[in-house]
Design an enzyme around this catalytic site. Sequence first.
Site, PDB file in Angstrom:
ATOM      1  N   GLY A  15       0.826  -1.208   0.000  1.00 36.55           N
ATOM      2  CA  GLY A  15       0.000   0.000   0.000  1.00 36.55           C
ATOM      3  C   GLY A  15       0.858   1.253   0.000  1.00 36.55           C
ATOM      4  O   GLY A  15       1.879   1.305   0.683  1.00 36.55           O
ATOM      5  N   ARG A  25      13.442  10.067  -3.025  1.00 41.31           N
ATOM      6  CA  ARG A  25      14.329  11.213  -3.270  1.00 41.31           C
ATOM      7  C   ARG A  25      15.568  11.145  -2.390  1.00 41.31           C
ATOM      8  O   ARG A  25      16.694  11.383  -2.852  1.00 41.31           O
ATOM      9  CB  ARG A  25      13.542  12.500  -2.976  1.00 41.31           C
ATOM     10  CG  ARG A  25      14.345  13.798  -3.025  1.00 41.31           C
ATOM     11  CD  ARG A  25      13.412  14.956  -2.675  1.00 41.31           C
ATOM     12  NE  ARG A  25      14.085  16.243  -2.679  1.00 41.31           N
ATOM     13  CZ  ARG A  25      14.662  16.803  -1.612  1.00 41.31           C
ATOM     14  NH1 ARG A  25      14.672  16.131  -0.452  1.00 41.31           N
ATOM     15  NH2 ARG A  25      15.241  17.982  -1.696  1.00 41.31           N
ATOM     16  N   ARG A  76       1.288  -5.564  -5.785  1.00 46.20           N
ATOM     17  CA  ARG A  76       1.521  -6.795  -5.050  1.00 46.20           C
ATOM     18  C   ARG A  76       1.825  -7.888  -6.070  1.00 46.20           C
ATOM     19  O   ARG A  76       1.220  -7.933  -7.132  1.00 46.20           O
ATOM     20  CB  ARG A  76       0.299  -7.154  -4.200  1.00 46.20           C
ATOM     21  CG  ARG A  76      -0.062  -6.023  -3.236  1.00 46.20           C
ATOM     22  CD  ARG A  76      -1.194  -6.418  -2.298  1.00 46.20           C
ATOM     23  NE  ARG A  76      -1.706  -5.251  -1.584  1.00 46.20           N
ATOM     24  CZ  ARG A  76      -1.170  -4.744  -0.478  1.00 46.20           C
ATOM     25  NH1 ARG A  76      -0.081  -5.300   0.029  1.00 46.20           N
ATOM     26  NH2 ARG A  76      -1.702  -3.695   0.117  1.00 46.20           N
ATOM     27  N   GLY A 106       5.672  -2.108   3.916  1.00 49.94           N
ATOM     28  CA  GLY A 106       5.272  -2.641   5.208  1.00 49.94           C
ATOM     29  C   GLY A 106       5.748  -4.063   5.420  1.00 49.94           C
ATOM     30  O   GLY A 106       6.718  -4.511   4.809  1.00 49.94           O
ATOM     31  N   ASP A 107       5.021  -4.816   6.263  1.00 52.75           N
ATOM     32  CA  ASP A 107       5.506  -6.148   6.635  1.00 52.75           C
ATOM     33  C   ASP A 107       5.538  -7.121   5.463  1.00 52.75           C
ATOM     34  O   ASP A 107       6.433  -7.971   5.390  1.00 52.75           O
ATOM     35  CB  ASP A 107       4.688  -6.716   7.800  1.00 52.75           C
ATOM     36  CG  ASP A 107       3.196  -6.764   7.523  1.00 52.75           C
ATOM     37  OD1 ASP A 107       2.772  -6.331   6.434  1.00 52.75           O
ATOM     38  OD2 ASP A 107       2.448  -7.227   8.395  1.00 52.75           O
ATOM     39  N   THR A 130       4.016   2.758   5.837  1.00 48.16           N
ATOM     40  CA  THR A 130       2.634   2.298   5.983  1.00 48.16           C
ATOM     41  C   THR A 130       1.915   3.249   6.922  1.00 48.16           C
ATOM     42  O   THR A 130       2.468   3.629   7.959  1.00 48.16           O
ATOM     43  CB  THR A 130       2.554   0.856   6.533  1.00 48.16           C
ATOM     44  OG1 THR A 130       1.201   0.567   6.911  1.00 48.16           O
ATOM     45  CG2 THR A 130       3.464   0.661   7.740  1.00 48.16           C
ATOM     46  N   ASP A 132      -0.515   2.627   8.836  1.00 49.87           N
ATOM     47  CA  ASP A 132      -1.048   1.979  10.045  1.00 49.87           C
ATOM     48  C   ASP A 132      -0.104   2.072  11.239  1.00 49.87           C
ATOM     49  O   ASP A 132      -0.521   1.841  12.374  1.00 49.87           O
ATOM     50  CB  ASP A 132      -1.361   0.511   9.769  1.00 49.87           C
ATOM     51  CG  ASP A 132      -2.588   0.336   8.889  1.00 49.87           C
ATOM     52  OD1 ASP A 132      -3.348   1.310   8.741  1.00 49.87           O
ATOM     53  OD2 ASP A 132      -2.779  -0.762   8.341  1.00 49.87           O
ATOM     54  N   ASP A 134       2.175   0.041  12.176  1.00 48.10           N
ATOM     55  CA  ASP A 134       2.166  -1.250  12.867  1.00 48.10           C
ATOM     56  C   ASP A 134       3.443  -2.058  12.656  1.00 48.10           C
ATOM     57  O   ASP A 134       3.426  -3.286  12.695  1.00 48.10           O
ATOM     58  CB  ASP A 134       0.950  -2.072  12.425  1.00 48.10           C
ATOM     59  CG  ASP A 134       0.904  -2.299  10.919  1.00 48.10           C
ATOM     60  OD1 ASP A 134       1.710  -1.682  10.191  1.00 48.10           O
ATOM     61  OD2 ASP A 134       0.044  -3.070  10.470  1.00 48.10           O
ATOM     62  N   ARG A 176      -6.482  -2.019  10.036  1.00 47.71           N
ATOM     63  CA  ARG A 176      -7.028  -3.379   9.984  1.00 47.71           C
ATOM     64  C   ARG A 176      -6.619  -4.199  11.203  1.00 47.71           C
ATOM     65  O   ARG A 176      -7.401  -4.959  11.758  1.00 47.71           O
ATOM     66  CB  ARG A 176      -6.548  -4.064   8.701  1.00 47.71           C
ATOM     67  CG  ARG A 176      -7.118  -5.457   8.458  1.00 47.71           C
ATOM     68  CD  ARG A 176      -6.551  -6.044   7.190  1.00 47.71           C
ATOM     69  NE  ARG A 176      -5.086  -6.096   7.246  1.00 47.71           N
ATOM     70  CZ  ARG A 176      -4.296  -6.252   6.193  1.00 47.71           C
ATOM     71  NH1 ARG A 176      -4.826  -6.345   4.988  1.00 47.71           N
ATOM     72  NH2 ARG A 176      -2.979  -6.293   6.328  1.00 47.71           N
ATOM     73  N   GLU A 192     -16.098  10.920  21.597  1.00 44.79           N
ATOM     74  CA  GLU A 192     -16.748  10.441  22.819  1.00 44.79           C
ATOM     75  C   GLU A 192     -16.415   8.972  23.101  1.00 44.79           C
ATOM     76  O   GLU A 192     -16.492   8.521  24.240  1.00 44.79           O
ATOM     77  CB  GLU A 192     -18.265  10.608  22.724  1.00 44.79           C
ATOM     78  CG  GLU A 192     -18.762  12.004  23.051  1.00 44.79           C
ATOM     79  CD  GLU A 192     -18.303  13.046  22.035  1.00 44.79           C
ATOM     80  OE1 GLU A 192     -17.931  14.160  22.456  1.00 44.79           O
ATOM     81  OE2 GLU A 192     -18.313  12.753  20.819  1.00 44.79           O
ATOM     82  N   ARG A 252     -25.384   8.330  12.013  1.00 42.43           N
ATOM     83  CA  ARG A 252     -24.830   8.378  10.657  1.00 42.43           C
ATOM     84  C   ARG A 252     -23.456   7.728  10.662  1.00 42.43           C
ATOM     85  O   ARG A 252     -22.737   7.755  11.667  1.00 42.43           O
ATOM     86  CB  ARG A 252     -24.710   9.819  10.161  1.00 42.43           C
ATOM     87  CG  ARG A 252     -26.043  10.534   9.963  1.00 42.43           C
ATOM     88  CD  ARG A 252     -26.788   9.956   8.759  1.00 42.43           C
ATOM     89  NE  ARG A 252     -28.020  10.679   8.492  1.00 42.43           N
ATOM     90  CZ  ARG A 252     -29.194  10.382   9.033  1.00 42.43           C
ATOM     91  NH1 ARG A 252     -29.300   9.380   9.891  1.00 42.43           N
ATOM     92  NH2 ARG A 252     -30.266  11.083   8.726  1.00 42.43           N
ATOM     93  N   GLN A 260      -7.279   8.695   3.469  1.00 35.71           N
ATOM     94  CA  GLN A 260      -6.223   8.811   4.481  1.00 35.71           C
ATOM     95  C   GLN A 260      -4.842   8.518   3.916  1.00 35.71           C
ATOM     96  O   GLN A 260      -3.836   8.911   4.488  1.00 35.71           O
ATOM     97  CB  GLN A 260      -6.513   7.846   5.639  1.00 35.71           C
ATOM     98  CG  GLN A 260      -7.765   8.188   6.419  1.00 35.71           C
ATOM     99  CD  GLN A 260      -8.271   6.994   7.202  1.00 35.71           C
ATOM    100  OE1 GLN A 260      -7.892   6.772   8.336  1.00 35.71           O
ATOM    101  NE2 GLN A 260      -9.142   6.205   6.588  1.00 35.71           N
TER     102      GLN A 260
END
Length: 328
Positions: A15, A25, A76, A106-107, A130, A132, A134, A176, A192, A252, A260
């Site tokens: 991703g 760069r 991928r 990522g991983d 990544t 995330d 993670d 995820r 909240e 909603r 993102q």
Amino acid sequence: MREKLKRIAVMTSGGDSPGMNAAIRSVVRTCAYYKIECIGIYRGYQGMIEGDFINMTARSVNHIIHKGGTILKSARSKEFMTKKGRQKAYKNLIKHDINALVVIGGDGTFTGGVVFNKEFKFPVVGIPGTIDNDIYGTSHTLGYDTALNTAMEAIDKIRDTASSHNRLFIVEVMGRDAGFIALNAGVGAGAEEILIPEENLGLDRMLESLKKSKSSGKSSSIVVVAEGDKSGKTVFELADYVEENLPEYEVRVSVLGHMQRGGSPSCFDRVLASRLGVKAVELLIDGKTNIMVGLKDNQVVSTSLEKAIKGIQEINMELLRVSDIMTT
């Protein structure tokens, strides 16, 4: 090692994340600084298999530090998961006289790098990219800071309309397997309630929290949910559950999704990418391999790619406690 290291290849895989271009760069210009040729590989491991290479110079990466996505594209590759596919990739690297590889991703990207290094003893250094956040061995991955701020700004805008109509908005953010974006954006935007994969807080707790918010005089509420949270099968089922049990709320749902991942990287991500790119090339020059560069206590550090893959990036428990207090 420096005499032998004539050509370094750089690629992005998996991703995309804001800051990847800044890292490309940095790798290219660090190579130019040390008088090493740099080769860009289009479309990650699949491009390596197909020999989709391009010579890159310091001037070829002008005006990309501020751009999201990746100029080298990303894909991928199922073929790279086979021994035959990796053999093709290795032959292409040797054919083009490439001596080492910088992989940004990522991983999944790092797993491919570890296997490739073991099979062919080919020098590999990873840069974590990544949103995330993670990956073990770094406090920040490339793109996380940008994605976090994108999510927070979106939640701020959603709150404006929630307040205008006395509504409850359930906002799903990416994550995820990890709740870093949800937790930090939720605290930063004053949500909240925050639901993350690492903490199964349960639906009853969420309902109690929303009831307290309502009884304390709040006319609107925001619940931030990481996509990997298992409180409901989907965020829409979660919304239905709230409406059934708290009919006084008009609910909603807003799924922020891939927005993102896009956009111009933040200053933090641009600087981080620049620092990690320099370190990655310098480690290869020093003969180091099968490692990832990362950030710890604002210092650039390295850890083995295997640890980066297998290790668990722990959620900040102190921030969880802060989020509980803030939702009072």
